[in-house]
Write a protein that holds these residues in place. Structure first.
Motif, PDB file in Angstrom:
ATOM      1  N   LYS A   1      17.236   0.237  11.582  1.00 24.15           N
ATOM      2  CA  LYS A   1      17.717   1.598  11.356  1.00 24.15           C
ATOM      3  C   LYS A   1      18.589   1.686  10.118  1.00 24.15           C
ATOM      4  N   TYR A   2      19.578   0.810  10.015  1.00 21.54           N
ATOM      5  CA  TYR A   2      20.544   0.937   8.928  1.00 21.54           C
ATOM      6  C   TYR A   2      20.060   0.328   7.626  1.00 21.54           C
ATOM      7  N   ALA A   3      19.200  -0.680   7.660  1.00 24.99           N
ATOM      8  CA  ALA A   3      18.629  -1.231   6.428  1.00 24.99           C
ATOM      9  C   ALA A   3      17.696  -0.213   5.792  1.00 24.99           C
ATOM     10  N   THR A   4      16.976   0.531   6.597  1.00 26.16           N
ATOM     11  CA  THR A   4      16.083   1.566   6.084  1.00 26.16           C
ATOM     12  C   THR A   4      16.885   2.670   5.408  1.00 26.16           C
ATOM     13  N   GLU A   5      17.994   3.075   6.010  1.00 24.96           N
ATOM     14  CA  GLU A   5      18.835   4.102   5.399  1.00 24.96           C
ATOM     15  C   GLU A   5      19.395   3.627   4.069  1.00 24.96           C
ATOM     16  N   ASP A   6      19.807   2.353   4.002  1.00 29.13           N
ATOM     17  CA  ASP A   6      20.359   1.796   2.779  1.00 29.13           C
ATOM     18  C   ASP A   6      19.299   1.756   1.684  1.00 29.13           C
ATOM     19  N   ALA A   7      18.080   1.357   2.034  1.00 30.15           N
ATOM     20  CA  ALA A   7      16.997   1.308   1.060  1.00 30.15           C
ATOM     21  C   ALA A   7      16.687   2.709   0.538  1.00 30.15           C
ATOM     22  N   GLY A   8      16.734   3.699   1.417  1.00 36.66           N
ATOM     23  CA  GLY A   8      16.488   5.078   1.000  1.00 36.66           C
ATOM     24  C   GLY A   8      17.541   5.573   0.034  1.00 36.66           C
ATOM     25  N   SER A   9      18.791   5.236   0.280  1.00 35.34           N
ATOM     26  CA  SER A   9      19.852   5.678  -0.618  1.00 35.34           C
ATOM     27  C   SER A   9      19.751   4.964  -1.957  1.00 35.34           C
ATOM     28  N   LYS A  10      19.348   3.693  -1.962  1.00 36.74           N
ATOM     29  CA  LYS A  10      19.151   2.956  -3.223  1.00 36.74           C
ATOM     30  C   LYS A  10      18.025   3.587  -4.032  1.00 36.74           C
ATOM     31  N   LYS A  11      16.941   3.962  -3.352  1.00 35.86           N
ATOM     32  CA  LYS A  11      15.826   4.604  -4.043  1.00 35.86           C
ATOM     33  C   LYS A  11      16.279   5.910  -4.692  1.00 35.86           C
ATOM     34  N   PHE A  12      17.088   6.666  -3.975  1.00 36.14           N
ATOM     35  CA  PHE A  12      17.601   7.925  -4.494  1.00 36.14           C
ATOM     36  C   PHE A  12      18.443   7.677  -5.737  1.00 36.14           C
ATOM     37  N   LEU A  13      19.323   6.669  -5.687  1.00 36.57           N
ATOM     38  CA  LEU A  13      20.189   6.368  -6.823  1.00 36.57           C
ATOM     39  C   LEU A  13      19.399   5.883  -8.027  1.00 36.57           C
ATOM     40  N   VAL A  14      18.392   5.059  -7.803  1.00 35.33           N
ATOM     41  CA  VAL A  14      17.564   4.576  -8.906  1.00 35.33           C
ATOM     42  C   VAL A  14      16.804   5.742  -9.531  1.00 35.33           C
ATOM     43  N   ALA A  15      16.288   6.631  -8.711  1.00 30.83           N
ATOM     44  CA  ALA A  15      15.601   7.807  -9.230  1.00 30.83           C
ATOM     45  C   ALA A  15      16.559   8.672 -10.046  1.00 30.83           C
ATOM     46  N   LYS A  16      17.779   8.820  -9.552  1.00 31.77           N
ATOM     47  CA  LYS A  16      18.797   9.590 -10.277  1.00 31.77           C
ATOM     48  C   LYS A  16      19.096   8.945 -11.628  1.00 31.77           C
ATOM     49  N   PHE A  17      19.180   7.615 -11.652  1.00 26.68           N
ATOM     50  CA  PHE A  17      19.419   6.881 -12.892  1.00 26.68           C
ATOM     51  C   PHE A  17      18.269   7.090 -13.870  1.00 26.68           C
ATOM     52  N   LEU A  18      17.039   6.987 -13.385  1.00 26.98           N
ATOM     53  CA  LEU A  18      15.878   7.119 -14.261  1.00 26.98           C
ATOM     54  C   LEU A  18      15.712   8.537 -14.813  1.00 26.98           C
ATOM     55  N   LYS A  19      16.165   9.525 -14.062  1.00 27.03           N
ATOM     56  CA  LYS A  19      16.044  10.922 -14.510  1.00 27.03           C
ATOM     57  C   LYS A  19      17.229  11.386 -15.346  1.00 27.03           C
ATOM     58  N   PHE A  20      18.247  10.541 -15.467  1.00 31.23           N
ATOM     59  CA  PHE A  20      19.460  10.930 -16.190  1.00 31.23           C
ATOM     60  C   PHE A  20      19.142  11.192 -17.655  1.00 31.23           C
ATOM     61  N   LYS A  21      19.651  12.308 -18.155  1.00 31.95           N
ATOM     62  CA  LYS A  21      19.476  12.668 -19.565  1.00 31.95           C
ATOM     63  C   LYS A  21      20.796  13.167 -20.110  1.00 31.95           C
ATOM     64  N   MET A  22      21.062  12.785 -21.332  1.00 32.12           N
ATOM     65  CA  MET A  22      22.244  13.290 -22.018  1.00 32.12           C
ATOM     66  C   MET A  22      21.976  14.736 -22.413  1.00 32.12           C
ATOM     67  N   GLU A  23      23.006  15.562 -22.326  1.00 29.00           N
ATOM     68  CA  GLU A  23      22.887  16.974 -22.676  1.00 29.00           C
ATOM     69  C   GLU A  23      23.845  17.308 -23.812  1.00 29.00           C
ATOM     70  N   ASP A  24      23.399  18.163 -24.705  1.00 27.00           N
ATOM     71  CA  ASP A  24      24.215  18.531 -25.861  1.00 27.00           C
ATOM     72  C   ASP A  24      25.416  19.394 -25.503  1.00 27.00           C
ATOM     73  N   ASN A  25      25.308  20.149 -24.417  1.00 21.62           N
ATOM     74  CA  ASN A  25      26.369  21.104 -24.079  1.00 21.62           C
ATOM     75  C   ASN A  25      27.492  20.495 -23.228  1.00 21.62           C
ATOM     76  N   LYS A  26      27.408  19.201 -22.911  1.00 20.32           N
ATOM     77  CA  LYS A  26      28.451  18.528 -22.127  1.00 20.32           C
ATOM     78  C   LYS A  26      29.121  17.468 -23.000  1.00 20.32           C
ATOM     79  N   PRO A  27      30.399  17.216 -22.765  1.00 14.56           N
ATOM     80  CA  PRO A  27      31.072  16.146 -23.524  1.00 14.56           C
ATOM     81  C   PRO A  27      30.432  14.781 -23.243  1.00 14.56           C
TER      82      PRO A  27
END
Length: 71
Positions: free
Chosen positions: A29-55
């Motif tokens: 139960k808990y290893a599956t939840e941890d793997a899901g959260s890691k997948k979410f974070l990796v996806a967030k990292f891969l989709k990260f883009k710098m924006e001109d309107n933010k410092p």
């Protein structure tokens, strides 16, 4: 091991016949939840883009937080 669980979890896992069975069920139960959260974070990292309107500094800090959470 059952005595260490909250009442809600106790009611769910009291059917486990052995400590190994209980351990495997909780690990699954808990290893599956941890793997899901890691997948979410990796996806967030891969989709990260710098924006001109933010410092730049705040964007770098945001990226560092994501990397730290992955590690």
């Amino acid at each position: 091991m059952l005595d260490c669980l909250t009442p809600e979890l106790y009611d769910v896992y009291v059917v486990c016949a052995t400590a190994k069975e209980l351990w495997d069920a909780l690990d699954k139960k808990y290893a599956t939840e941890d793997a899901g959260s890691k997948k979410f974070l990796v996806a967030k990292f891969l989709k990260f883009k710098m924006e001109d309107n933010k410092p730049v500094v705040s964007q770098v800090e945001e990226l560092q937080i994501i990397v730290h959470e992955i590690l």
